[in-house]
Design an enzyme around this catalytic site. Structure first.
Site, PDB file in Angstrom:
ATOM      1  CG  ASP A 135      40.651  75.750  73.083  1.00  0.00           C
ATOM      2  OD1 ASP A 135      41.504  74.846  73.010  1.00  0.00           O
ATOM      3  OD2 ASP A 135      40.733  76.828  72.468  1.00  0.00           O
TER       4      ASP A 135
ATOM      5  CG  ASP B 148      44.392  72.312  71.624  1.00  0.00           C
ATOM      6  OD1 ASP B 148      43.467  72.691  72.358  1.00  0.00           O
ATOM      7  OD2 ASP B 148      44.512  72.695  70.440  1.00  0.00           O
TER       8      ASP B 148
END
Ligand SMILES: *[C@@H]1O[C@H](CO)[C@@H](O)[C@H](O)[C@H]1NC(C)=O
Length: 403
Positions: free
Chosen positions: A67, A266
């Site tokens: 992440d 992201d």
């Protein structure tokens, strides 16, 4: 679908300034090395990419969702666990190596001192992270050993801080990533990379190559970067995320009249998101382009909000991409190309669905998120040393050789 971005700690304005005002240490090129990890997972049907990381003494493997939208790494943890989701491995058992509330990593999580009350110096460091998809993890910061094999042949096992999460909230329990936790690769000081950098072990550079066929690889450090073909764009200063300045959107070589999009990269987000206005405009342009061909709306396919069916069910994405045009995000000096393969999926029902979603509907406001789907088959590099993000088309099935 997951959006592991945008941590809102107790205080959502946290210390991006701290990360930026840190004086860069000089680092000898020869002393800094890289680590490469194979990845597993895919955009559809799994919805996430994950890495196997060994942690503890003796080391045990854990699957962590990668992440770049958040900083803190955490593991589901037997502290004991109040609320954990099904996981591929046994819960992590913390040792007694707690991070105290005065530790700089703890302060960086809670902002510069204000809201976090530290009554005694030995007090433990509690954390709470909340993600854009409203999932969350609550726990306490601990330290344990992370055995790493560097590209120069050295094996090192630094003690790194991470979260021991004993209370995880999920919104859709039937659709939770089947992992042991999250590997936070964001901009903040609490990330594993920032810690390795502070120890002088590697440069604060993260790269990933997500294969469309599933899997790929993850890089720590700058030792495996392609020597040519990368284009770079600066990360906006003062941002808490990997955020690039504004971009204009083009569809099939035509200006789509969507300008000034603020873009965030992201890897914790499965799909890409545009702000409502840009999304609605893009969808209507796409519908105009599809007009008169054989694709029909497939409202019965609930895989994603917008799906189409062909005359025959699609067997693979290759059968469907011909109906669609490439998208281009045009930054000041560089372009980010999004081929139809990088914004469409073909579902188990044989329909093709749009993998760009309305960010307004999930509370992302004006942010536009480039998620896993649009980063497939590209090397994407987040360079926190030079505050820039780079990308280049790449075959993500084969790992690079050390240079
Ligand atoms: C290899 O790299 C690691 C991590 O940067 C470093 O600690 C170690 O000293 C290096 N070893 C050699 C032989 O250069």
């Amino acid at each position: 679908m997951y959006i592991k971005a945008f941590i809102l700690y107790h205080l959502s304005w946290i210390a991006s300034a701290a990360a930026y005002h840190r004086q860069p240490q000089m680092m000898n090129e020869k002393q800094s090395s890289s680590v490469i990890f194979p990845l597993s997972g895919n955009v559809y049907p799994e919805g996430y990419y994950y890495v196997t990381i060994n942690i503890g003494r003796p080391p045990k493997p854990y699957f962590l969702d990668i992440d770049t939208g958040s900083d803190l790494t955490w593991l589901q943890c037997d502290a004991p666990c109040k609320k954990c989701t099904p996981a591929p491995h046994n819960l992590y058992k913390p040792n007694r190596n707690l991070i105290t509330c005065q530790d700089p990593i703890c302060t960086s999580l809670h902002g510069p001192g204000k809201h976090h009350t530290c009554q005694t110096p030995e007090e433990q460091c509690d954390y709470e992270v909340e993600y854009a998809d409203h999932g969350s993890s609550l726990g306490v910061l601990v330290k344990d050993s992370f055995p790493l094999k560097f590209s120069n042949g050295s094996a090192v096992a630094p003690l790194l801080a991470f979260g021991c999460g004993y209370d995880q909230e999920v919104i859709d329990a039937s659709h939770v990533p089947y992992t042991d936790g999250v590997l936070g690769l964001g901009i903040g000081k609490s990330s594993i990379l920032a810690q390795l950098r502070d120890m002088g072990l590697t440069r604060n550079v993260v790269g990933h190559c997500l294969s469309r066929q599933g899997g790929g690889y993850l890089l720590f450090g700058d030792g495996f970067l392609p020597t040519s073909g990368i284009v770079w764009a600066p990360i906006m200063s003062q941002s808490k995320y990997y955020s690039l300045g504004s971009a204009d959107l083009w569809l099939g070589g035509q200006a789509a009249n969507i300008k000034g999009l603020q873009i965030v990269f992201d890897s914790g987000s499965t799909y890409s998101y545009f702000s409502s206005q840009a999304y609605n405009y893009l969808v209507s342009l796409m519908r105009d382009n599809l007009n008169g061909n054989q694709l029909k709306d497939a409202v019965e396919d609930r895989s994603l909000p917008i799906c189409w069916k062909g005359a025959e069910p699609f067997k693979s994405i290759r059968d469907a991409v011909g109906y669609f045009k490439p998208l281009v995000l045009s930054f000041k000096n560089v372009e980010f190309q999004v081929q139809p393969e990088a914004y469409l999926i073909v579902t188990v029902h044989g329909n093709v669905c749009l993998g760009i979603l309305d960010g307004g509907e999930v509370g992302l406001g004006n942010l536009n998120v480039i998620g896993d789907i649009s980063m497939q088959d590209k090397m994407v590099i987040y360079d926190n040393e030079r505050q820039q993000i780079g990308w280049a088309p790449s075959n993500c099935n084969s790992h690079p050789k050390s240079q």
